[in-house]
Design a protein around this motif. Structure first.
Motif, PDB file in Angstrom:
ATOM      1  N   UNK A  10     -21.594 -33.285 -24.551  1.00 46.42           N
ATOM      2  CA  UNK A  10     -23.001 -33.132 -24.941  1.00 46.42           C
ATOM      3  C   UNK A  10     -23.823 -34.306 -24.412  1.00 46.42           C
ATOM      4  N   UNK A  11     -23.347 -35.526 -24.626  1.00 42.76           N
ATOM      5  CA  UNK A  11     -24.098 -36.708 -24.184  1.00 42.76           C
ATOM      6  C   UNK A  11     -24.114 -36.845 -22.667  1.00 42.76           C
ATOM      7  N   UNK A  12     -23.072 -36.401 -22.005  1.00 41.44           N
ATOM      8  CA  UNK A  12     -23.066 -36.401 -20.538  1.00 41.44           C
ATOM      9  C   UNK A  12     -24.189 -35.502 -20.029  1.00 41.44           C
ATOM     10  N   UNK A  13     -24.321 -34.313 -20.619  1.00 43.38           N
ATOM     11  CA  UNK A  13     -25.382 -33.402 -20.177  1.00 43.38           C
ATOM     12  C   UNK A  13     -26.766 -33.898 -20.584  1.00 43.38           C
ATOM     13  N   UNK A  14     -26.857 -34.618 -21.674  1.00 42.14           N
ATOM     14  CA  UNK A  14     -28.136 -35.229 -22.046  1.00 42.14           C
ATOM     15  C   UNK A  14     -28.545 -36.228 -20.967  1.00 42.14           C
ATOM     16  N   UNK A  15     -27.595 -37.053 -20.543  1.00 44.10           N
ATOM     17  CA  UNK A  15     -27.879 -38.053 -19.506  1.00 44.10           C
ATOM     18  C   UNK A  15     -28.200 -37.395 -18.170  1.00 44.10           C
ATOM     19  N   UNK A  16     -27.427 -36.391 -17.797  1.00 42.36           N
ATOM     20  CA  UNK A  16     -27.668 -35.698 -16.524  1.00 42.36           C
ATOM     21  C   UNK A  16     -29.049 -35.048 -16.520  1.00 42.36           C
ATOM     22  N   UNK A  17     -29.408 -34.381 -17.616  1.00 39.37           N
ATOM     23  CA  UNK A  17     -30.724 -33.758 -17.706  1.00 39.37           C
ATOM     24  C   UNK A  17     -31.814 -34.809 -17.544  1.00 39.37           C
ATOM     25  N   UNK A  18     -31.679 -35.920 -18.246  1.00 37.63           N
ATOM     26  CA  UNK A  18     -32.685 -36.990 -18.186  1.00 37.63           C
ATOM     27  C   UNK A  18     -32.796 -37.566 -16.774  1.00 37.63           C
ATOM     28  N   UNK A  19     -31.674 -37.755 -16.100  1.00 34.73           N
ATOM     29  CA  UNK A  19     -31.690 -38.307 -14.745  1.00 34.73           C
ATOM     30  C   UNK A  19     -32.357 -37.340 -13.773  1.00 34.73           C
ATOM     31  N   UNK A  20     -32.010 -36.059 -13.857  1.00 35.68           N
ATOM     32  CA  UNK A  20     -32.601 -35.067 -12.950  1.00 35.68           C
ATOM     33  C   UNK A  20     -34.105 -34.938 -13.228  1.00 35.68           C
ATOM     34  N   UNK A  21     -34.476 -34.835 -14.485  1.00 35.20           N
ATOM     35  CA  UNK A  21     -35.895 -34.743 -14.851  1.00 35.20           C
ATOM     36  C   UNK A  21     -36.650 -35.989 -14.395  1.00 35.20           C
ATOM     37  N   UNK A  22     -36.137 -37.161 -14.764  1.00 31.95           N
ATOM     38  CA  UNK A  22     -36.805 -38.413 -14.412  1.00 31.95           C
ATOM     39  C   UNK A  22     -36.875 -38.618 -12.910  1.00 31.95           C
ATOM     40  N   UNK A  23     -35.793 -38.317 -12.224  1.00 32.58           N
ATOM     41  CA  UNK A  23     -35.790 -38.448 -10.769  1.00 32.58           C
ATOM     42  C   UNK A  23     -36.807 -37.541 -10.115  1.00 32.58           C
TER      43      UNK A  23
END
Length: 175
Positions: A10-23
């Motif tokens: 769950x936290x891995x996907x939270x981080x991935x989502x944030x990185x893709x969105x932020x990037x």
């Protein structure tokens, strides 16, 4: 039961989502046409949508994220698209441009939406793993848990939509 692996995923996907969105929000350079199109759509939505409309929109984005494998791709596309839209809005609004795009994810509704999307994308990964391994019994055994997760996603998005609309209305009242 939730296992430590499930929580980590769950936290891995939270981080991935944030990185893709932020990037996407930081690196995207929408054209004038794209900016006009996004702003026109955004202004139309703000004038006609309510908390339930936001909920329905976000739910139609989130539920496909449960599809084994495809849900992850759909979720990352959603993160990228949202970042792109943020970039377009920031190009026309100096106040938005000054914000760190990740700050939007730290709003009450942003946390609920990212949490919902992370639940769905992580379940998509687990389902894809079981499908690839032809582990049909595991999927059958997880039916109740998957139903609970879908219910949690729907609840988070309902509350998030209502909170987002309230925050929009409050911000409009301050102007």
């Amino acid at each position: 039961m939730l296992t430590i692996k499930r929580i980590i995923l769950f936290f891995i996907f939270t981080a991935i989502f944030a990185v893709v969105y932020g990037g996407s929000a930081v690196t995207s350079e929408p054209t004038e046409e794209e900016i006009e199109e996004i702003m026109s759509f955004f202004e139309e939505i703000v004038d006609t949508i309510d908390g339930i409309g936001i909920f329905v929109h976000n739910t139609t984005i989130a539920l496909p994220m449960f599809i084994p494998g495809f849900g992850v791709v759909w979720g990352l596309f959603s993160a990228y698209s949202t970042g792109f839209a943020y970039s377009a809005i920031a190009a026309t609004n100096a106040e938005v441009a000054q914000l760190n795009p990740l700050a939007v994810l730290l709003t009450p509704f942003g946390l609920m939406e990212v949490g919902a999307y992370s639940i769905a994308m992580s379940r998509s990964t687990l389902l894809a793993k079981d499908v690839i391994r032809k582990n049909w019994n595991q999927i059958k055994n997880d039916k109740l848990l998957i139903s609970i997760e879908i219910g949690a996603v729907v609840a988070l998005l309902l509350i998030g939509g209502i909170v987002e609309m309230w925050m929009i209305e409050t911000a409009q009242g301050m102007q």
